[in-house]
Structure formats: C-alpha cells, structure tokens
Design a protein around this motif. Sequence first.
Motif, PDB file in Angstrom:
ATOM      1  N   ASP A 208     -55.983  18.063  30.946  1.00 17.70           N
ATOM      2  CA  ASP A 208     -55.313  18.146  29.578  1.00 17.70           C
ATOM      3  C   ASP A 208     -55.750  18.684  28.415  1.00 17.70           C
ATOM      4  OD1 ASP A 208     -53.365  17.449  27.684  1.00 17.70           O
ATOM      5  OD2 ASP A 208     -53.407  15.490  27.776  1.00 17.70           O
ATOM      6  N   LYS A 209     -55.530  20.112  28.029  1.00 17.43           N
ATOM      7  CA  LYS A 209     -56.254  20.480  27.104  1.00 17.43           C
ATOM      8  C   LYS A 209     -55.970  20.123  25.572  1.00 17.43           C
ATOM      9  CE  LYS A 209     -52.957  24.355  26.329  1.00 17.43           C
ATOM     10  NZ  LYS A 209     -53.071  25.750  26.235  1.00 17.43           N
ATOM     11  N   THR A 210     -54.974  19.294  25.387  1.00 20.28           N
ATOM     12  CA  THR A 210     -54.408  18.589  24.360  1.00 20.28           C
ATOM     13  C   THR A 210     -55.186  17.352  23.908  1.00 20.28           C
ATOM     14  OG1 THR A 210     -52.907  17.093  25.247  1.00 20.28           O
ATOM     15  CG2 THR A 210     -52.070  19.290  24.569  1.00 20.28           C
ATOM     16  N   ALA A 211     -56.282  17.202  24.830  1.00 24.89           N
ATOM     17  CA  ALA A 211     -57.067  15.816  24.675  1.00 24.89           C
ATOM     18  C   ALA A 211     -58.376  16.404  23.764  1.00 24.89           C
ATOM     19  CB  ALA A 211     -57.552  15.182  25.978  1.00 24.89           C
ATOM     20  N   PHE A 212     -58.475  17.629  23.475  1.00 20.28           N
ATOM     21  CA  PHE A 212     -59.615  17.960  22.763  1.00 20.28           C
ATOM     22  C   PHE A 212     -59.050  18.980  21.615  1.00 20.28           C
ATOM     23  CE2 PHE A 212     -60.784  17.508  27.207  1.00 20.28           C
ATOM     24  CZ  PHE A 212     -61.976  16.612  27.055  1.00 20.28           C
ATOM     25  N   ALA A 213     -59.972  19.117  20.475  1.00 16.75           N
ATOM     26  CA  ALA A 213     -59.564  19.901  19.210  1.00 16.75           C
ATOM     27  C   ALA A 213     -60.885  20.764  18.972  1.00 16.75           C
ATOM     28  CB  ALA A 213     -58.926  18.947  18.506  1.00 16.75           C
ATOM     29  N   ASN A 214     -60.555  21.622  18.236  1.00 20.88           N
ATOM     30  CA  ASN A 214     -61.690  22.229  17.646  1.00 20.88           C
ATOM     31  C   ASN A 214     -62.476  21.769  16.582  1.00 20.88           C
ATOM     32  OD1 ASN A 214     -63.574  24.633  17.471  1.00 20.88           O
ATOM     33  ND2 ASN A 214     -62.363  25.667  16.165  1.00 20.88           N
ATOM     34  N   VAL A 215     -63.751  21.854  16.282  1.00 27.03           N
ATOM     35  CA  VAL A 215     -64.247  21.201  15.152  1.00 27.03           C
ATOM     36  C   VAL A 215     -64.290  22.131  13.994  1.00 27.03           C
ATOM     37  CG1 VAL A 215     -66.318  19.721  14.250  1.00 27.03           C
ATOM     38  CG2 VAL A 215     -65.691  19.824  16.568  1.00 27.03           C
ATOM     39  N   THR A 216     -63.563  21.850  12.836  1.00 23.86           N
ATOM     40  CA  THR A 216     -63.461  22.600  11.502  1.00 23.86           C
ATOM     41  C   THR A 216     -64.280  21.967  10.546  1.00 23.86           C
ATOM     42  OG1 THR A 216     -61.551  21.485  10.857  1.00 23.86           O
ATOM     43  CG2 THR A 216     -61.296  23.387  12.247  1.00 23.86           C
ATOM     44  N   ALA A 217     -64.795  20.747  10.548  1.00 23.18           N
ATOM     45  CA  ALA A 217     -65.624  20.069   9.654  1.00 23.18           C
ATOM     46  C   ALA A 217     -67.054  20.370   9.763  1.00 23.18           C
ATOM     47  CB  ALA A 217     -65.608  18.488   9.537  1.00 23.18           C
ATOM     48  N   VAL A 218     -67.875  20.305   8.631  1.00 29.42           N
ATOM     49  CA  VAL A 218     -69.215  20.504   8.749  1.00 29.42           C
ATOM     50  C   VAL A 218     -70.117  19.242   9.447  1.00 29.42           C
ATOM     51  CG1 VAL A 218     -71.253  21.097   7.546  1.00 29.42           C
ATOM     52  CG2 VAL A 218     -69.180  21.789   6.736  1.00 29.42           C
ATOM     53  N   ARG A 219     -69.894  19.267  10.701  1.00 30.02           N
ATOM     54  CA  ARG A 219     -70.568  18.157  11.571  1.00 30.02           C
ATOM     55  C   ARG A 219     -70.583  18.584  13.047  1.00 30.02           C
ATOM     56  NH1 ARG A 219     -66.480  15.911  14.444  1.00 30.02           N
ATOM     57  NH2 ARG A 219     -64.301  16.210  13.561  1.00 30.02           N
ATOM     58  N   PHE A 220     -71.436  17.787  13.899  1.00 28.96           N
ATOM     59  CA  PHE A 220     -71.178  18.071  15.264  1.00 28.96           C
ATOM     60  C   PHE A 220     -69.959  17.502  15.783  1.00 28.96           C
ATOM     61  CE2 PHE A 220     -75.832  18.118  14.454  1.00 28.96           C
ATOM     62  CZ  PHE A 220     -76.350  19.305  15.095  1.00 28.96           C
ATOM     63  N   GLY A 221     -69.565  17.872  16.931  1.00 29.94           N
ATOM     64  CA  GLY A 221     -68.476  17.358  17.637  1.00 29.94           C
ATOM     65  C   GLY A 221     -68.724  16.087  18.466  1.00 29.94           C
ATOM     66  N   THR A 222     -67.744  15.518  18.918  1.00 25.01           N
ATOM     67  CA  THR A 222     -67.771  14.137  19.202  1.00 25.01           C
ATOM     68  C   THR A 222     -67.911  13.859  20.760  1.00 25.01           C
ATOM     69  OG1 THR A 222     -65.608  13.827  19.662  1.00 25.01           O
ATOM     70  CG2 THR A 222     -66.214  13.258  17.364  1.00 25.01           C
ATOM     71  N   THR A 223     -67.875  14.882  21.448  1.00 23.24           N
ATOM     72  CA  THR A 223     -68.037  14.990  22.967  1.00 23.24           C
ATOM     73  C   THR A 223     -69.477  15.295  23.147  1.00 23.24           C
ATOM     74  OG1 THR A 223     -67.187  17.082  23.148  1.00 23.24           O
ATOM     75  CG2 THR A 223     -65.835  15.385  23.464  1.00 23.24           C
ATOM     76  N   GLY A 224     -70.015  14.975  24.490  1.00 21.87           N
ATOM     77  CA  GLY A 224     -71.244  15.222  24.701  1.00 21.87           C
ATOM     78  C   GLY A 224     -71.477  16.261  25.959  1.00 21.87           C
ATOM     79  N   ARG A 225     -72.413  16.205  26.361  1.00 24.80           N
ATOM     80  CA  ARG A 225     -72.934  17.239  27.338  1.00 24.80           C
ATOM     81  C   ARG A 225     -72.263  16.817  28.939  1.00 24.80           C
ATOM     82  NH1 ARG A 225     -78.255  17.388  30.495  1.00 24.80           N
ATOM     83  NH2 ARG A 225     -78.132  19.272  31.844  1.00 24.80           N
ATOM     84  N   ASN A 226     -71.744  17.912  29.515  1.00 28.48           N
ATOM     85  CA  ASN A 226     -71.157  17.404  31.002  1.00 28.48           C
ATOM     86  C   ASN A 226     -70.320  16.266  30.959  1.00 28.48           C
ATOM     87  OD1 ASN A 226     -72.614  19.726  31.974  1.00 28.48           O
ATOM     88  ND2 ASN A 226     -74.461  18.698  32.513  1.00 28.48           N
ATOM     89  N   ILE A 227     -69.331  16.225  30.264  1.00 35.62           N
ATOM     90  CA  ILE A 227     -68.608  14.998  30.499  1.00 35.62           C
ATOM     91  C   ILE A 227     -67.308  14.883  31.214  1.00 35.62           C
ATOM     92  CG2 ILE A 227     -68.792  14.533  27.897  1.00 35.62           C
ATOM     93  CD1 ILE A 227     -65.983  15.702  27.334  1.00 35.62           C
ATOM     94  N   LEU A 228     -67.142  16.445  31.690  1.00 32.86           N
ATOM     95  CA  LEU A 228     -65.887  16.658  32.704  1.00 32.86           C
ATOM     96  C   LEU A 228     -66.432  17.302  34.098  1.00 32.86           C
ATOM     97  CD1 LEU A 228     -63.078  17.862  30.521  1.00 32.86           C
ATOM     98  CD2 LEU A 228     -63.269  15.550  31.347  1.00 32.86           C
ATOM     99  N   ARG A 229     -65.616  17.101  35.134  1.00 30.51           N
ATOM    100  CA  ARG A 229     -66.146  17.524  36.483  1.00 30.51           C
ATOM    101  C   ARG A 229     -64.896  18.280  37.114  1.00 30.51           C
ATOM    102  NH1 ARG A 229     -70.097  15.703  39.469  1.00 30.51           N
ATOM    103  NH2 ARG A 229     -70.515  13.888  38.202  1.00 30.51           N
ATOM    104  N   GLY A 230     -65.523  19.416  37.592  1.00 32.48           N
ATOM    105  CA  GLY A 230     -64.692  20.562  38.149  1.00 32.48           C
ATOM    106  C   GLY A 230     -64.315  20.447  39.783  1.00 32.48           C
TER     107      GLY A 230
END
Length: 302
Positions: A208-230
């Motif tokens: 579901d791509k609507t579970a994520f959003a681009n970051v427009t604020a001056v900060r790091f995004g909330t997600t981490g590395r390798n959180i999903l699996r193909g």
Amino acid sequence: DLILDVRYVGTQTTHQLNTLNINAAPSPGLGRNGQPLFAKYGRSTTTFLWDGCTSANYHALQVALNRRLTRGLFVKAAYTWSKAINMVDDTGTDGLPLFNAPSQIIRNRALAGYDIPHNFQFGFAAEFPFGKGKKWAQDGIAGALLGNWQVNGVLSLVSGRPFTVTASDTSLNAPGNSQTADQIKPKVEKFSGIGTTVPGVPDQLYFDKTAFANVTAVRFGTTGRNILRGPGLENLDLSLFRVFSVTERFKIEFRAESFNFTNTPHFNNPNNSVTATNFMVITSTNANFPERQFRFGARLTF
C-alpha cells in the motif's frame, strides 16, 4: 537410511571495518555549511575514514534431512530459519548505506540486505523401477523402453529480500546522508500485486503506497532501513537421463534438462522511491532466474 541433522548457527561481528564519511552534515538543513571539513577547510567532497565502526550478527536454525541412495532413491532436504542484522552489507569502501551523521549512524543497523528468514531446498534423484534388475518390466519390450531411466530435481522456496523506502532529500539538506520516507499508517498492507502501469488500468501495487509520504520538513524521515520485504523465489529444476549400452565398453547417456520447469516468474523488489510515479509497483523480473528453459544433450562414455 535417513540422517536428520539439527543445529544452531550464530555469528557476531564487532568493529567491522568500513568507510565512514567524516564530512557528513551532522544535522538537517545545514547544507554544506554544516559539513565539518567545509567549515574548517572549504572541503565539501565526501571524505572517508577507514574505521571499525559497524557490527553485525546472524542467528539460524538449520535442519537437514538426507537419505542415501537406497532402492534407487536419493533425497536431500535442507531448511534454514534465520535472521541477519548489520549496518552495511559488505566490508569494504562502500560506506554506510543511509546515514553518516553521528546522531543517526545507529539507524543503519537493521535487517541485512541479504537477510532470508526462510530458505528451503529439496533435491532428489530417482531411478525408474523398470528394466533388468528392477522391480517391474525386467525384460521384453517394456523393459527395453522403460529401463535405465533416471529423474533428478531441485526445488527451491526462498523468502524475498528486504528493501528501504526512500524519499527526496531536498528538505533534508544534509550532505552525506540519505532520506527515508515517513510512515503515516500504523500498518503497511501487502497487496502482492505484480505489473507495470497500463493506460486505463490501475497500478498493481505490491504494498500500500498510501502508507508512506514524502518528507517536506527539515528533518529525517520516520522509517528505517530495510523495513519491507519483496517477493520470494519458487523454482523447480528437473532432469531426465537414460543410459544406452552400445557395446560392453561404450555407453551413451541421453539428457533432457529443464530449468524453471514450472515457468514461474521471479520478480525484483518494487520501486522503493515514494516520489516515483510507479512507487510500490514491480516493473522487472530477476535476471538470475529467467523463464523456463530446456536443454538436451548426449554423452559418450567408454
């Protein structure tokens, strides 16, 4: 005739050598003015320090079942249930995958890019029970046609590889660091869709791509590395053999081999950039596992 082997395998790596970008901006929004070496020397390029700054570990339950060649049947099966965690997939000069800011370096520690939680392999070799010295059709036309055949096969069932959901780093403005997306839903639903964008047809989303959003604020995004699996891998290779005795000395072996016998498609991970138009859409197949192929051959032995 059967041997069952069960074991635990674990490794721990500390002070793993890799390159650390010591000229990375320590905080978002500072641009090159925040780079330590730019402030002192006007140097804005990446500057690597060879350092034992990373760590990794691996834990696995490994189960193997072997049946020696008995009554014309050989079986070998193996299953691994494991978890691999690291900060970078390779020891070398590639640098940390996402973050070099001192306060964010620990965020590189996550599932390894090669983490495979489930890996099942099953191989067998079986002689047909027909022909001279076998159970059925020991002579006559049936024995001549059906004798001396052998079938071999390898079945692979493997989990997919992890991937990171990335975002634009424009607002981040922290050289030496990458940006990850914000997760705006508590759970990311998996749709398992496959396919590219077709006019008039909705995208076949894998997640579901609507579970994520681009970051427009001056900060790091909330997600981490390798959180999903193909998507995982399912593959079956089969071979059919027969030996023909030409003379007492000369023998000819006929071979018919099939790779990916079931013609099961093997896909790459979906597009992982939240700013892409085909975000979370799988657009390509894994070139290491092509479509079904047949190969025929003969071998003379003497």
